[in-house]
Design an enzyme around this catalytic site. Structure first.
Site, mmCIF file in Angstrom:
data_model
loop_
_atom_site.group_PDB
_atom_site.id
_atom_site.type_symbol
_atom_site.label_atom_id
_atom_site.label_comp_id
_atom_site.label_asym_id
_atom_site.label_seq_id
_atom_site.Cartn_x
_atom_site.Cartn_y
_atom_site.Cartn_z
ATOM 1 N N LYS A 280 0.870 -1.184 0.000
ATOM 2 C CA LYS A 280 0.000 0.000 0.000
ATOM 3 C C LYS A 280 0.902 1.227 0.000
ATOM 4 O O LYS A 280 1.789 1.360 0.850
ATOM 5 C CB LYS A 280 -0.886 -0.011 1.240
ATOM 6 C CG LYS A 280 -2.045 0.984 1.194
ATOM 7 C CD LYS A 280 -3.099 0.562 0.169
ATOM 8 C CE LYS A 280 -4.360 1.412 0.278
ATOM 9 N NZ LYS A 280 -5.140 1.116 1.491
ATOM 10 N N HIS A 281 0.707 2.109 -0.965
ATOM 11 C CA HIS A 281 1.517 3.319 -1.091
ATOM 12 C C HIS A 281 3.012 2.998 -1.099
ATOM 13 O O HIS A 281 3.805 3.619 -0.385
ATOM 14 C CB HIS A 281 1.176 4.312 0.017
ATOM 15 C CG HIS A 281 -0.246 4.767 -0.015
ATOM 16 N ND1 HIS A 281 -0.828 5.321 -1.142
ATOM 17 C CD2 HIS A 281 -1.228 4.736 0.924
ATOM 18 C CE1 HIS A 281 -2.095 5.616 -0.887
ATOM 19 N NE2 HIS A 281 -2.361 5.261 0.354
ATOM 20 N N ASN A 423 12.722 5.516 7.721
ATOM 21 C CA ASN A 423 13.371 4.498 8.548
ATOM 22 C C ASN A 423 12.484 3.254 8.610
ATOM 23 O O ASN A 423 11.316 3.363 8.928
ATOM 24 C CB ASN A 423 13.608 5.030 9.954
ATOM 25 C CG ASN A 423 14.729 6.065 10.021
ATOM 26 O OD1 ASN A 423 15.789 5.863 9.462
ATOM 27 N ND2 ASN A 423 14.475 7.173 10.730
ATOM 28 N N HIS A 529 14.692 5.711 0.134
ATOM 29 C CA HIS A 529 14.007 6.988 0.292
ATOM 30 C C HIS A 529 12.963 7.204 -0.796
ATOM 31 O O HIS A 529 12.982 6.536 -1.803
ATOM 32 C CB HIS A 529 15.024 8.132 0.264
ATOM 33 C CG HIS A 529 15.920 8.121 1.462
ATOM 34 N ND1 HIS A 529 17.237 7.710 1.395
ATOM 35 C CD2 HIS A 529 15.681 8.426 2.750
ATOM 36 C CE1 HIS A 529 17.776 7.791 2.603
ATOM 37 N NE2 HIS A 529 16.850 8.224 3.436
#
Length: 529
Positions: A280-281, A423, A529
């Protein structure tokens, strides 16, 4: 600007001869004179078409194994001459140069040579020289000349000619010129990228990327953003090469999330058992192995049922009916797998909003490749994260070593953490994620969020305690302080896997020993990231 321009002479020189004869016959019917080279001329002549060899036009034979045939003023003058410039017309007449109104060229199959692993010398021989030179010349002179570089444009060309009595409009020629320059740019990008790899040049002075339009989209990440999807020709198994069996077109976010899910599930070798990933996302909210695909899906789903709603599901084995039945119980955006049987497809057919994608294989998680990201004024380029560790790479740093069961879960958690936004904190128990913390600015926050999600799921499932009790935990980068590790211990984790390398490693190790935890260092991190 000149608008309608009749087409009287065409030069055809193609490596890909699909559709060639139909095009040439149609041009002949429109009374277009055909000029051609080498194999293309032979193909046309064998089909009974009248064609002039380019050697007859230039007065020079093809030579040097075909390396020199069209690089001649009789060709380039015919392509570049401005039909409304008196000086150009005088020069053409003085040197016997005849205009060329249509150029049909597709280039030597360099990309295909690279894809099949051809030798260095073979790749060099597949670098086209005359073709790009002619394409660029014709495209520059698009006020008067049509240039076709893609077999997909043959029909549009013929439709245009028939609609305008053998002529074409400026708008059409401009569109062809854009496609032509895009093609030569992509071709040069492929050559330079291959040569950088062949010469092991990690940071060439100039870096280029190219793609082919696969799909225009209604919008991008948000409705106010325009977007399109391009393929890069690498043929890496995944969303770009998949077959879509049903459902509406994939959106920008669908493609991004499906790629994330399939790249993660590919980390789990199907010969070692079924695995399922729910994303999800762009973050995994559930990952699990199981005795069957249905079991793997159920265990992944139980990690975070709330986030799984409307998610993306990736499987490492072909979809079967039992798994399709379970997936159909909630709304799912996309399912991607290396295959699906007829019964499974029939079950999904009732879910019209669900997209089912199948691929012929899984991507190789260890394969080399490049990843790039745009920043203001440029872009960052790096190797794809193909990092991998196994049990022999791990360093036990605590008094207690992990048990065999803990070690298996630690490696599983580490694999998942590689695909979670930093993180990243991942709790795993018995080959399934039981808590995932992603994208927090503080590692201790990720640790607590993941534990809290497990508490919420325990309540939803009617469990006496969260599944993080007796779990292991992975951190994508080192714990800078002991607080994150202690938060994991409070959640019930018994073993930790992390890169190590903090100035406070001794402090963190001491805290682990005091809590009775086993901890291993990988010596490798997985920031994402």
């Amino acid at each position: 600007m000149t608008n309608l321009v009749p087409v009287g002479r065409a030069l055809l020189s193609v490596s890909d001869k699909s559709g060639l004869l139909d095009l040439a016959r149609a041009l002949a019917e429109l009374e277009v004179e055909l000029i051609s080279t080498g194999g293309t001329a032979a193909t046309l002549r064998a089909a009974g078409l009248k064609v002039r060899d380019v050697a007859e036009v230039t007065g020079f034979p093809e030579m040097m194994d075909g390396r020199v045939k069209t690089l001649h003023p009789m060709v380039h003058g015919g392509l570049l001459a401005l039909r409304d410039d008196d000086e150009h017309l005088v020069a053409m007449a003085a040197h016997g140069i005849e205009p060329i109104d249509l150029l049909v060229v597709n280039l030597y199959p360099f990309e295909a040579a690279v894809a099949r692993g051809a030798s260095y010398d073979d790749c060099i021989e597949n670098i086209d020289i005359g073709g790009p030179a002619m394409i660029r010349a014709a495209a520059k002179n698009h006020r008067f000349v049509n240039v076709v570089t893609d077999t997909a444009d043959y029909k549009a060309l013929l439709d245009e000619l028939r609609a305008h009595d053998g002529a074409t409009t400026l708008a059409f020629r401009q569109k062809l010129a854009l496609t032509a320059y895009s093609r030569t740019a992509a071709y040069d990008a492929a050559v330079s990228a291959w040569m950088a790899g062949a010469l092991k040049s990690e940071a060439p002075r100039r870096r280029t990327f190219a793609g082919t339009l696969a799909q225009t989209m209604r919008y991008g990440e948000n409705p106010h953003q325009k977007a399109a999807f391009y393929t890069d020709g690498s043929h890496r198994p995944g969303v770009a090469t998949a077959k879509q069996w049903q459902g509406k077109e994939l959106s920008y976010n669908n493609i991004n999330d499906t790629d994330a899910a399939f790249e993660l599930v590919a980390e789990f070798d199907p010969s070692e058992g079924p695995a399922c990933v729910i994303v999800k996302h762009a973050n995994p909210c559930g990952v699990a192995r199981g005795a069957t695909l249905a079991e793997a899906y159920g265990r992944a789903f139980d990690c975070d049922r709330v986030s799984a709603f409307g998610g993306i599901i990736a499987l490492n084995q072909p979809l079967d009916a039992a798994t399709a039945e379970k997936i159909s119980e909630i709304f799912t955006e996309v399912v991607i797998a290396p295959g699906a049987d007829e019964e499974a497809r029939a079950i999904f057919a009732a879910k019209k909003n669900l997209r089912l994608l199948t691929t012929e294989a899984l991507p190789d998680p260890l394969a080399p490749g490049l990843a790039f990201k745009q920043v203001a004024g440029g872009f960052l380029v790096q190797d794809r994260d193909a990092g991998h560790v196994d049990a022999l790479d791990l360093k036990v740093v605590t008094k207690r070593a992990p048990s065999d069961a803990e070690l298996a879960d630690l490696l599983f958690a580490w694999t998942v953490a590689k695909h979670v936004k930093s993180n990243a904190i991942v709790y795993v128990k018995d080959g399934a994620t039981v808590g995932v913390g992603a994208g927090q600015m503080s590692r201790v926050d990720s640790t607590r969020i993941a534990a809290r999600k497990s508490q919420d799921m325990a309540q939803a499932l009617g469990l006496a305690q969260p599944l993080t009790q007796g779990s292991v935990v992975a951190s994508d980068a080192f714990f800078p302080f002991a607080d994150g590790l202690l938060a994991a211990a409070e959640a019930g984790a018994t073993a930790i896997i992390q890169p190590g390398g903090s100035m406070r490693d001794d402090e963190v190790i001491a805290a682990a020993d005091e809590a009775g935890l086993a901890m291993v260092f990988t010596g490798q991190r997985h920031f994402r990231h």
